[in-house]
Motif scaffolding. Structure first.
Motif, PDB file in Angstrom:
ATOM      1  N   SER A  94      47.426  37.920  50.858  1.00 26.36           N
ATOM      2  CA  SER A  94      47.786  36.825  49.968  1.00 26.36           C
ATOM      3  C   SER A  94      48.598  37.391  48.801  1.00 26.36           C
ATOM      4  O   SER A  94      48.580  38.602  48.539  1.00 26.36           O
ATOM      5  CB  SER A  94      46.524  36.135  49.425  1.00 26.36           C
ATOM      6  OG  SER A  94      45.844  37.005  48.525  1.00 26.36           O
ATOM      7  N   VAL A  95      49.270  36.509  48.097  1.00 25.24           N
ATOM      8  CA  VAL A  95      50.019  36.905  46.896  1.00 25.24           C
ATOM      9  C   VAL A  95      49.080  37.615  45.930  1.00 25.24           C
ATOM     10  O   VAL A  95      49.390  38.688  45.412  1.00 25.24           O
ATOM     11  CB  VAL A  95      50.676  35.669  46.239  1.00 25.24           C
ATOM     12  CG1 VAL A  95      51.165  35.986  44.841  1.00 25.24           C
ATOM     13  CG2 VAL A  95      51.800  35.140  47.117  1.00 25.24           C
ATOM     14  N   GLU A  96      47.909  37.034  45.705  1.00 26.05           N
ATOM     15  CA  GLU A  96      46.954  37.625  44.768  1.00 26.05           C
ATOM     16  C   GLU A  96      46.535  39.029  45.206  1.00 26.05           C
ATOM     17  O   GLU A  96      46.411  39.943  44.378  1.00 26.05           O
ATOM     18  CB  GLU A  96      45.727  36.721  44.636  1.00 26.05           C
ATOM     19  CG  GLU A  96      44.746  37.183  43.587  1.00 26.05           C
ATOM     20  CD  GLU A  96      43.646  36.161  43.352  1.00 26.05           C
ATOM     21  OE1 GLU A  96      42.930  36.311  42.352  1.00 26.05           O
ATOM     22  OE2 GLU A  96      43.499  35.213  44.152  1.00 26.05           O
ATOM     23  N   GLU A 118      45.697  38.668  36.524  1.00 29.28           N
ATOM     24  CA  GLU A 118      45.931  37.297  36.052  1.00 29.28           C
ATOM     25  C   GLU A 118      47.159  37.235  35.144  1.00 29.28           C
ATOM     26  O   GLU A 118      47.985  36.324  35.266  1.00 29.28           O
ATOM     27  CB  GLU A 118      44.682  36.791  35.324  1.00 29.28           C
ATOM     28  CG  GLU A 118      44.592  35.299  35.227  1.00 29.28           C
ATOM     29  CD  GLU A 118      44.597  34.603  36.593  1.00 29.28           C
ATOM     30  OE1 GLU A 118      45.247  33.542  36.680  1.00 29.28           O
ATOM     31  OE2 GLU A 118      43.972  35.088  37.541  1.00 29.28           O
ATOM     32  N   ILE A 121      50.279  37.556  37.372  1.00 29.88           N
ATOM     33  CA  ILE A 121      50.528  36.315  38.125  1.00 29.88           C
ATOM     34  C   ILE A 121      51.106  35.250  37.208  1.00 29.88           C
ATOM     35  O   ILE A 121      52.055  34.541  37.572  1.00 29.88           O
ATOM     36  CB  ILE A 121      49.234  35.844  38.829  1.00 29.88           C
ATOM     37  CG1 ILE A 121      48.949  36.759  40.032  1.00 29.88           C
ATOM     38  CG2 ILE A 121      49.328  34.390  39.254  1.00 29.88           C
ATOM     39  CD1 ILE A 121      47.618  36.516  40.707  1.00 29.88           C
ATOM     40  N   ASP A 122      50.574  35.134  36.002  1.00 32.01           N
ATOM     41  CA  ASP A 122      51.112  34.180  35.024  1.00 32.01           C
ATOM     42  C   ASP A 122      52.549  34.526  34.650  1.00 32.01           C
ATOM     43  O   ASP A 122      53.418  33.652  34.616  1.00 32.01           O
ATOM     44  CB  ASP A 122      50.248  34.143  33.768  1.00 32.01           C
ATOM     45  CG  ASP A 122      48.927  33.420  33.967  1.00 32.01           C
ATOM     46  OD1 ASP A 122      48.764  32.693  34.981  1.00 32.01           O
ATOM     47  OD2 ASP A 122      48.038  33.594  33.110  1.00 32.01           O
ATOM     48  N   LEU A 126      53.355  32.641  39.426  1.00 30.13           N
ATOM     49  CA  LEU A 126      52.892  32.601  40.813  1.00 30.13           C
ATOM     50  C   LEU A 126      51.565  31.876  40.992  1.00 30.13           C
ATOM     51  O   LEU A 126      50.960  31.948  42.068  1.00 30.13           O
ATOM     52  CB  LEU A 126      52.758  34.038  41.349  1.00 30.13           C
ATOM     53  CG  LEU A 126      54.055  34.789  41.557  1.00 30.13           C
ATOM     54  CD1 LEU A 126      53.777  36.266  41.813  1.00 30.13           C
ATOM     55  CD2 LEU A 126      54.846  34.176  42.691  1.00 30.13           C
ATOM     56  N   GLN A 127      51.083  31.178  39.977  1.00 33.40           N
ATOM     57  CA  GLN A 127      49.766  30.520  40.057  1.00 33.40           C
ATOM     58  C   GLN A 127      49.656  29.627  41.299  1.00 33.40           C
ATOM     59  O   GLN A 127      48.653  29.668  42.009  1.00 33.40           O
ATOM     60  CB  GLN A 127      49.478  29.711  38.792  1.00 33.40           C
ATOM     61  CG  GLN A 127      49.158  30.543  37.589  1.00 33.40           C
ATOM     62  CD  GLN A 127      47.857  31.315  37.732  1.00 33.40           C
ATOM     63  OE1 GLN A 127      47.095  31.159  38.664  1.00 33.40           O
ATOM     64  NE2 GLN A 127      47.606  32.199  36.782  1.00 33.40           N
ATOM     65  N   ARG A 130      49.298  31.795  44.646  1.00 35.39           N
ATOM     66  CA  ARG A 130      48.397  32.947  44.660  1.00 35.39           C
ATOM     67  C   ARG A 130      47.618  33.113  45.960  1.00 35.39           C
ATOM     68  O   ARG A 130      47.298  34.231  46.347  1.00 35.39           O
ATOM     69  CB  ARG A 130      47.479  32.934  43.453  1.00 35.39           C
ATOM     70  CG  ARG A 130      46.429  31.863  43.468  1.00 35.39           C
ATOM     71  CD  ARG A 130      45.579  31.808  42.201  1.00 35.39           C
ATOM     72  NE  ARG A 130      45.077  33.106  41.831  1.00 35.39           N
ATOM     73  CZ  ARG A 130      45.070  33.580  40.582  1.00 35.39           C
ATOM     74  NH1 ARG A 130      45.498  32.821  39.593  1.00 35.39           N
ATOM     75  NH2 ARG A 130      44.600  34.764  40.328  1.00 35.39           N
ATOM     76  N   THR A 145      56.560  38.182  43.639  1.00 29.74           N
ATOM     77  CA  THR A 145      55.263  38.784  43.961  1.00 29.74           C
ATOM     78  C   THR A 145      55.315  40.289  43.750  1.00 29.74           C
ATOM     79  O   THR A 145      54.397  40.881  43.165  1.00 29.74           O
ATOM     80  CB  THR A 145      54.860  38.441  45.410  1.00 29.74           C
ATOM     81  OG1 THR A 145      54.763  37.024  45.532  1.00 29.74           O
ATOM     82  CG2 THR A 145      53.537  39.092  45.790  1.00 29.74           C
TER      83      THR A 145
END
Length: 165
Positions: A94-96, A118, A121-122, A126-127, A130, A145
């Motif tokens: 996953s992106v996360e 976090e 990602i912010d 990309l929220q 994610r 990413t």
């Protein structure tokens, strides 16, 4: 202010062609340095040498005054992060998960790691993506990413190859 990263008289040859010839360059803390030139000029090669991912045929590279070749992978990854031109991930992460990979060079600290992921990602906006698998992303989403992974690595030096592409 002394140079954070310094290249001195760097030479790189490929087959019979000299790609880089006698390059001397210093990267100063808290500055932005852009390498500008036509395709094939050696910008990516220079970044590869500066990152320690490519060995120069001549000259030397120092990080904090110490030869870059003396650094082991982990300590080097805590000093510099690299965003390559090609940023495809070949597995169904996953992106996360990909962004969290930026934390691997650091000693585990779940709270700090989660907070840094976090923030990254912010910063890369990309929220909404994610949980999406990276293999399903567009080229721009994939680049964001990779950029977030580099930010999550939280290093004093970022080497970004074609960051606006």
């Amino acid at each position: 202010m002394s140079a954070f990263l310094q290249l001195r008289d760097v030479v790189v040859r490929r087959q019979q062609r000299e790609i880089l010839h006698g390059i001397t360059l210093a990267f100063q803390p808290r500055t932005v340095t852009a390498l500008v030139g036509p395709n094939g000029a050696g910008k990516s090669t220079l970044l590869g040498v500066a990152a320690g991912d490519l060995r120069a045929d001549g000259g030397d590279v120092h990080l904090h005054g110490r030869p870059l070749r003396d650094y082991k992978a982990g300590p080097l990854a805590r000093e510099r992060a690299v965003m390559p031109q090609e940023h495809g991930v070949r597995f169904a992460f996953s992106v996360e998960e990909v962004v969290a990979m930026g934390r691997l060079p650091h000693p585990p600290d779940p709270q700090a790691d989660d907070a840094q992921v976090e923030r990254a990602i912010d910063a890369a906006e990309l929220q909404a993506l994610r949980l999406r698998e990276v293999q399903q992303l567009s080229g721009g989403e994939s680049a964001r990413t990779t950029f977030a992974r580099v930010l999550a690595q939280d290093t004093p030096l970022l080497l970004l190859d074609e960051p606006t592409a």
